[in-house]
Write a protein that holds these residues in place. Structure first.
Motif, PDB file in Angstrom:
ATOM      1  N   GLU A  17      28.691  21.910 -11.721  1.00 55.94           N
ATOM      2  CA  GLU A  17      29.609  21.861 -12.854  1.00 55.94           C
ATOM      3  C   GLU A  17      30.428  20.579 -12.827  1.00 55.94           C
ATOM      4  O   GLU A  17      30.818  20.087 -11.749  1.00 55.94           O
TER       5      GLU A  17
ATOM      6  N   THR B  95      38.738  31.429 -15.647  1.00 47.86           N
ATOM      7  CA  THR B  95      37.658  30.600 -16.202  1.00 47.86           C
ATOM      8  C   THR B  95      36.651  31.475 -16.938  1.00 47.86           C
ATOM      9  O   THR B  95      36.310  32.571 -16.465  1.00 47.86           O
TER      10      THR B  95
ATOM     11  N   THR C 228      33.959  19.295 -14.729  1.00 47.52           N
ATOM     12  CA  THR C 228      35.064  19.716 -15.596  1.00 47.52           C
ATOM     13  C   THR C 228      36.153  18.655 -15.628  1.00 47.52           C
ATOM     14  O   THR C 228      36.330  17.889 -14.677  1.00 47.52           O
TER      15      THR C 228
ATOM     16  N   TYR D 246      38.066  21.801 -19.502  1.00 48.92           N
ATOM     17  CA  TYR D 246      36.795  22.103 -20.165  1.00 48.92           C
ATOM     18  C   TYR D 246      35.708  21.340 -19.440  1.00 48.92           C
ATOM     19  O   TYR D 246      35.915  20.220 -18.949  1.00 48.92           O
ATOM     20  N   GLY D 247      34.503  21.957 -19.383  1.00 49.12           N
ATOM     21  CA  GLY D 247      33.411  21.268 -18.731  1.00 49.12           C
ATOM     22  C   GLY D 247      32.069  21.867 -19.055  1.00 49.12           C
ATOM     23  O   GLY D 247      31.948  22.789 -19.876  1.00 49.12           O
TER      24      GLY D 247
END
Length: 619
Positions: free
Chosen positions: A528, A481, A530, A511-512
């Motif tokens: 986060e 990542t 994602t 993706y995030g």
């Protein structure tokens, strides 16, 4: 044998001399004559023999028995004939002939008179080509030919006639013309001493005395003593500057270009001009040295400056400043500064600063800074030190240095300096630093920022948040990542791989977005979200949408300056468009079992997961 070689040599010299003489018009050939008390007929015969040409005239109109005395050394034939005929005969050359025509008695109603003569170097006596000769009130002008000769027609009703002469690298001359009859005036110019500042040079004033040999009673002006060489080497011209000069040359005549160079210390002023082309208009061929208050140009206008208003059917070409309003059907090309409103159907190309509103169908390009509003259908370019502006470009905006304001573009914004304000684009924003503002675009690049860049990918070189992570989750044993942006808002790009776990996807790509909060100097708490797509490479029947949404609450604890341990739980939602079961999980902590949403054929699963890994980063 030696005699034959000598004859061949002499013949060759004679032929070459003859060819050289034939290449120079008869009136410009230099001869030396010593004629004493000879008849005019014999004098003309000797002059034609010395100049290797023939005379053509009507013997009934010219008295060949008149007695002539003339002694001159190395002068043009034109001057010899001036001395011989004392302005009673006009002459012109055709091929290798000189045609003589006797002047009739002057009519009192003549509206014009002619001035002609030579421009000479005062120190060497050489004739000066491409010198500018002009009269300011009528704007009549001409340029001396390759042999230094000029000819200018002026109206007889002028209250005062001042003939100005300019030549690059020479002191300017002004000649006071007393007579309003056609006559010859030759003018001597003084070379500028080396390393002398042009700003200290006076204009030398001379008075036309109408003497037969074209002499001038001069008023001597002492030149300043040469000082130290204060010449500043010119900076290299940019691509935009070169393009502006090339476009200008396309529409300007050679004589206008010569005037522009020679009159670099002279600016003339007029209230208005009307023109059709740069060389067809009320300012004639001096237009490039005239500043107009109002300028109306049918096709292409050319001037030194505009002080209030200008419109052009196609182009407006201005060598210096524009103030007020300027509009060109296709475009405007300005050598220096613009203040006011500038509208170009296709483009505006300026060499100085711009203050006000600038709009063009295709582009605006400025060599220096801009202040105001700049609207370009395709792009805007500014190369100045500082730009206070709102830039709106259909494709892109470029600022050579700093921007204070807003850059808005369909594709890209580039500021080679700092941005204090906003950059908003469809794809890319680039700046050295962004202060008191934001970057909004798919890709944002900056050396440093004071705000928060918003986009799919943001990279901040100094003070940004950048992490490379190797981690394991309950679904993928190996995840790589990359996190980039700033701590308050960063992008997450990730991929995962499974080592032949049965029933599991082979690869994941995700993706995030994320944000972080400092808990202490060594601990960061991040949230986060994602989105991951699962690829079942070895199970072709599972080719539908297999997606996972992951919400993670992670702690990042520093182990060393560059290494951190990251860990924490996650909440997951997996949905698939086929009959695929969710990937195997270790441990398996379900939130809900398989279900459908009633709006599609998708199957859904939910569970609690984990993540643990090592992060590498220097901030």
């Amino acid at each position: 044998m030696n005699s034959l070689r000598l004859c061949v040599l002499l013949l060759s010299i004679f032929i070459q001399t003859r060819l050289v003489a034939q290449g120079v018009p008869p009136l410009e050939r230099l001869i030396t004559v010593d004629i004493r008390n000879a008849t005019l007929e014999n004098a003309l015969r000797e002059i034609s023999r010395a100049g290797r040409f023939e005379f053509s005239y009507n013997p009934a109109r010219i008295d060949g028995k008149a007695v002539v005395t003339v002694r001159l050394t190395n002068v043009p034939i034109r001057e010899v004939l001036y001395r011989v005929f004392q302005s009673q005969v006009t002459f012109k050359s055709r091929a290798n002939h000189v045609i003589l025509v006797r002047n009739d008695a002057p009519e009192p109603s003549l509206k014009n008179f002619l001035l002609d003569g030579y421009i000479l170097d005062e120190q060497t006596g050489e004739r000066i080509a491409q010198a500018s000769i002009f009269e300011k009130s009528t704007l009549a002008s001409t340029v001396s030919n390759p042999f230094g000769y000029y000819r200018l027609r002026l109206p007889t009703d002028l209250s005062a006639v001042r003939l100005d002469v300019r030549k690059q690298a020479y002191v300017g001359e002004t000649v006071l013309i007393r007579s309003r009859t056609s006559h010859s005036v030759s003018i001597r110019m003084t070379p500028i001493p080396p390393r002398l500042s042009l700003k200290t040079l006076p204009i030398r004033v001379t008075e036309d005395t109408i003497r037969p040999v074209n002499t001038l009673a001069t008023v001597t002006v002492d030149l300043p003593a040469p000082g130290q060489d204060s010449t500043v080497r010119p900076r290299p011209k940019s691509v935009l500057e070169q393009g502006r000069e090339h476009l200008t040359r396309l529409f300007v005549t050679a004589q206008q270009s010569i005037h522009d160079v020679n009159l670099n210390r002279d600016t003339l002023y007029r209230d208005w001009q009307v023109s059709f082309l740069p060389f067809i208009g009320t300012n004639h061929r001096l237009s490039g040295r005239i500043s107009n208050r109002i300028s109306v140009n049918a096709l292409i206008g050319y001037s030194f400056g505009v002080r209030a208003f200008e419109v052009g059917g196609l182009f407006n070409l201005v060598r210096a400043d524009v103030a007020g309003f300027q509009a060109g059907g296709l475009g405007n090309i300005v050598g220096s500064n613009v203040s006011g409103v500038q509208l170009g159907g296709l483009f505006n190309l300026d060499g100085g600063t711009v203050q006000g509103v600038q709009a063009a169908g295709l582009f605006n390009a400025n060599m220096q800074q801009a202040q105001g509003v700049q609207l370009g259908g395709l792009f805007n370019v500014n190369a100045g030190e500082l730009t206070h502006i709102i830039q709106v470009g259909g494709l892109f905006n470029v600022a050579g240095k700093s921007v204070y304001g807003l850059q808005l573009a369909g594709l890209a914004n580039v500021a080679l300096g700092d941005v204090q304000g906003w950059q908003v684009s469809g794809i890319v924003n680039r700046a050295r630093s962004v202060r008191d503002g934001h970057q909004i675009g798919l890709i944002n690049l900056a050396d440093s920022v004071g705000g928060v860049p918003i986009g799919l990918f943001s990279h901040v070189k100094k003070g940004g948040y950048r992490r490379f992570e190797v981690a394991a989750t309950e679904v993928s044993l190996l995840n790589l990542t990359y996190r980039t942006g700033v701590r308050q808002f960063y992008n997450v790009i990730t991929t995962g791989y499974n080592f032949e776990r049965e029933g599991s996807s082979d690869l994941t790509a995700g993706y995030g977005l994320g944000t972080g909060f400092s808990l202490s100097r060594s601990t960061l708490f991040t949230l986060e979200g994602t989105h991951h797509h699962h690829f079942y490479v070895n199970q072709p029947t599972n080719g539908g949408w297999n997606n996972q949404i992951r919400l993670s609450a992670l702690f990042e604890t520093k182990v060393s300056r560059l290494l951190s341990l990251a860990y924490g739980p996650s909440f997951n939602w997996y949905f698939s468009g086929d009959t695929t079961t969710p990937p195997p999980r270790r441990p398996n902590v379900p939130i809900f079992s398989e279900g459908t949403d009633g709006f599609s054929t998708s199957h859904h699963w939910g569970w609690v997961g984990f993540q643990v890994g090592l992060r590498f980063g220097n901030s």
